[in-house]
Scaffold this active site. Sequence first.
Site, mmCIF file in Angstrom:
data_model
loop_
_atom_site.group_PDB
_atom_site.id
_atom_site.type_symbol
_atom_site.label_atom_id
_atom_site.label_comp_id
_atom_site.label_asym_id
_atom_site.label_seq_id
_atom_site.Cartn_x
_atom_site.Cartn_y
_atom_site.Cartn_z
ATOM 1 C CG ASP A 465 -1.802 1.134 1.364
ATOM 2 O OD1 ASP A 465 -1.538 2.189 0.753
ATOM 3 O OD2 ASP A 465 -2.818 0.992 2.049
ATOM 4 C CG ASP A 482 -1.285 8.040 -12.425
ATOM 5 O OD1 ASP A 482 -1.365 7.274 -13.394
ATOM 6 O OD2 ASP A 482 -2.138 8.924 -12.204
ATOM 7 C CB CYS A 539 -6.785 10.093 -15.062
ATOM 8 S SG CYS A 539 -7.469 8.808 -14.029
#
Lengths: 766, 180
Positions: A465, A482, A539
Site C-alpha cells: 500500500d 499517479d 486522471c
Amino acid sequence: MGRKLDPTNKVKRGPGRKSRKQQGAETELVKFIKDEETEPKRLSSRGRKRAAKRVQTSKKPKDAAKEQPKKGFTDENSKWLKPVKRKRKLDEPESEDDSDEHWEEDDDENEEEQQEQKGEKGKKGSKLAVKEMEDEEDEEDDDDDEELVDDYGTLEDGSGEEESDGEELLPIERAAKKAKKQKETLPLGSDDDDDDDEEEEEEDDDDDDDDDEDGEEKKSDEDMEEEDTVQANMDEMDLFRLPGAEESEKEGILPLDLKTIHQRIKDNIDVLCNFSTKREEGKERAEYVSLLKKDLCMYYSYNNFLIEKLMDLFPLSELVDFLEANEIQRPVTIRTNTLKTRRRDLAQALINRGVNLDPLGKWSKVGLVIYDSSVPVGATPEYLSGQYMLQGASSFLPVMALSPQEGELVLDMSSAPGGKTTYIAQLMRNTGVIVANDANADRLKSVVGNIHRLGVTNTVVSNYDGRQFPKVMGGFDRVLLDAPCSGTGVIAKDPAVKTSKDDADIHRSAHLQKELLLSAIDSVNAESSSGGYLVYCTCSIMVEENEWVVDYALKKRNVKLVPTGLDFGKEGFTRFKERRFHPTLRLSRRFYPHSHNMDGFFVAKFKKFSNVIPTAPTGKEEESADAPDATVVPDSPEEKPSKSDTTKKTVAGKAGSLKGKSQANGMTAKKAENVKPKGKKDLPAGPKKEKMAKMDGKTVEGAKAKKKTASKTADGTKEQKADKKDSSRFEKKQGINKKSPMKAKKRIGKNKFRKLKVLLGKQDVE
Amino acid sequence: MRPLTEEETKTMFEKLSKYIGENIKLLVDRPDGTFCFRLHNDRVYYMSEKILKLATNISRDKLVSVGTCFGKFTKTIKFRLHITALDFLAPYAKFKVWVKPGAEQSFLYGNHVLKSGLGRITENTQQYQGVVVYSMADVPLGFGVAAKNTQECRRVDPMSIVVFHQADVGEFIRNEDTLT
C-alpha cells in the site's frame, strides 16, 4: 503520411451543386407548390448560409449597409439598382449561367427591392439586405456582371432560396413567388418572423442561426415587429417550461426525442449567456439553470451530482464541448521504446504493416498517434518484441514532468499497468533503480509483463500500500504518484463514471490521495544531489482531487511547487468557489479532452527542500512549545509518522520534548513506540475500505482529541498526562485495543487525574 | 530471495548453455557491474547487485519481481526457461533460425516451425540443439529446439517440423498471468 483524417468523424456530404440542375421544370414547380401549402420551409444550404449572413449583417449599422452595395456591385450593376428598371428586365433573355450566379443575382435583386421598400419593412429588411449582400459578395467569384438578371422576386428570408437552379421559371411560378413575397412583406411580419424563427430553429440545427436570429431580434429597436418577434422567441423558451408540473408530467410520459432536448440545451445556453437581454420576464436564472441541468443529465446520461460539478468547473460554452468530447474516444497513441528501437524505424515498420500513423506532436519525441490500422495494434510482432507500448497521450506528461536522470533511485507508487514505469526506465536508459509499486496484486502482473516485454532490467516490483512507503524504503531521488482517482477525466474510456460517482466517492478519493501524497513526500530525499522532486498526477478534473490535495500537501510538508516543464495545458486553479489555494498552484497543469484532445489530466511537480517533517499547525498552545522539536526524518522507521493525523504528530512531538524530561523518558519512549505499532497495525495490506474506516476512526480520534484539548484548560501537562495514561493503557492493551485512545482518556477519573498531575508536577520539579 | 544452491545453479546453467553455450560467463561478469541470480518463489531472477541491495528492503511476501525473470524451477526441480529471458539469450545465441514472414504469425501463436516457414538456419546445427528464432528483420521472436540438423533440414519435405516451439513473444499476451 500525415493524414489528419479522423475516421470516427464522418463528414456528411449532401447532394452536389450540379445535381439540382438536372431536374426538370416540373419538379421545380412541384417543389414550389408544396412550399406554399406546408408551413415549414426547407431551406437549401445556400439559403441557410444566406440566412446566417443576413443575421450577421443585420447587426451592422444601416449606413454600412448602404455603402456596401456600392462596394459589391460593379459599375454596370449599380445601374440596375433602381427597382423600376429592374422589373423591366424580367423580359430580358435569361442567362445561361450557373445556378450560383443566378443565386447571386437574385440576391442583388432582393437587395435592391429591399432598399426600395426599406421604409415599409423597417430595419430588419435592410439588415437582411445587407446580409444578402455579404452572402453574395462571397459567392461572387463567377459573377459575370454583364449578364442579365432574372428577377425571381424579392425574397428576404429563406423562402426565396428554394428557387430553381438557373432555369427560367414559368410565369406561373414567378407569380406565385411574388405573391408569397407580398405576403411576407406585410407589416404583420411578426407571424412570418415567428415562422421563420421556428423554421430556423427547428430545421437548422446551427447555433449560429439561432443566435443570429435571437441577436437580430434583440438588437432591434422598439419596433412593434421586433418586440413581437422577441416575445415570440421567448415564447419558444416558455413553451419548454410552461407550468412546470404539466410539462414534466408530459415529459415523463412521452419520451422526448433527443433532438428536441439537444436543441433545447443549445437555446437554454444561449439565453444564459446573454441573460440580461434574452431572459424572460419573471423567470429566474435558477430556473433556466435547473432545466439545463435536467436536460444535460438526460441527453448525456450523467447523474445530477456530476453535472453540477461540471457546471462549476466549466463555463457554459465549454461545458457542452466537454460533454461532447466525452462521448467519443481519444485517438490511440503509442510510445516508442527507445531502449529497443527508434521512432523513425518503428513508424516505418508499422506503416509497412498497414498502420496509418503520425507523430504525436511537437511536445513528444517518442509518441505516435494511430489513425487507423489494418492489423491489431496491440498484437503486431513489433508490439510483442517490445518496440512500443500502447499508452494514452496524457500519460506521457507526468513522466516528462518528472524527467528522471540516469543513475537515480526512483519510486513509482501506483505503477499498474506499467506504462509510466517503463517510460521512466527508458528515460534513465536502464540505469539506476526503479521501484514499481502498486497496491493491487492482480494489476501487478501487467506491470511485470510490460517490464519484461520492453526489456527493462532495473526495476523492482512490489506490492505495498503506498501509504507504507517511507517505512519500507525511503530516500528516493524522485517519486511519481499517479494517484487513484474518481476517473472523471477519462469518461470517454469508462462511461460508467457518469452515473456512479457521487460526493462520498470524491471525498474518499481525495482523502486517500492526501495520505498517499504525504507518504510520497516523506519518501523523497530532499538532500538528493540530482533530485528531490515529486510529481503528483491524477486522471481527474475535480478540484477536490487536484488542487485541494496539492494545497493540503503544501501546508503539511516542506515542499514547494515548481514548473512542470509542460508548456501547454491550462493552469491549475488558485481559487475555486469558496476555497482559496496557494498562488503557486498556477504552476500545475490541467488538461481537458475537448481542448487538448487527450484524457482529462492534472499534473503538479513538487520540490522538497527539507527532510524535516513539520509538526501539527500552531492551533494548540501545548504544541507551540513543541514546534521547534520537529522530528527529523532519517531512514529509521520509528520516527516517521507519515500520516495526516495531527494528534499522532503532536504525540510524537511531545515524545521528543518529553524525552528531555528525566523521569518521563521511559514512558514517552514507550509511548512513541506504542503509537507506531498501533499505526502499523492499522495499515495491513488489506482492502482499502477497511483502511479507510480505520483512518476515519483515527480522524475521529483526532477530532475528539482536539475537542478535548479545547474543552480543558490549555494546560500542556494535563494533555501529556492524559497521553501518558493512554500510553500505559496501550502497553496493557497492545495488540487488542484498536479503539481510539481518546475513549480511554474519557475513562480517567478525577482522582487519578489529580494524582497524575501531582506526579508530573514532582517530575517537572526534578 | 535467496541465492541459488549448487545444484540449482548447475541445472540452470546447463539449460542456458544449450542456447548460448559458454557465453554464460558474459552474463555474470558484465562490464557495467556484477550481475547475479537469485531465487524467489521458485523463480530465478537476474539482476545487478545494486538492485539486489535495494530489493532486500522489501519483504518477501510483498516482493513481486526483481530485475529480469529467467525462468522457474518446477516441482521436480527441473528448470524451465521463460520467454522473458529472450533479451539475454538473443545476443549470445550460438544457433539461430530465421523464419519467413508468412510463418511468423504461426510461430507467435505457439505453433512449431515447419520446413515451409524456414528461412535460414545456422550451419552445423545439431538435432535437438537449442535455437533462438528470429524474424527476417532480425527481431528475436522466441526460442525452441531444432528438430532436425541442418543437413536434414535441407532434404526434408515442406510440411515437417524443423523447430519445436518452446517459447515465443506472443506469450506476453497469451500467458500474461503466468509470467508472475
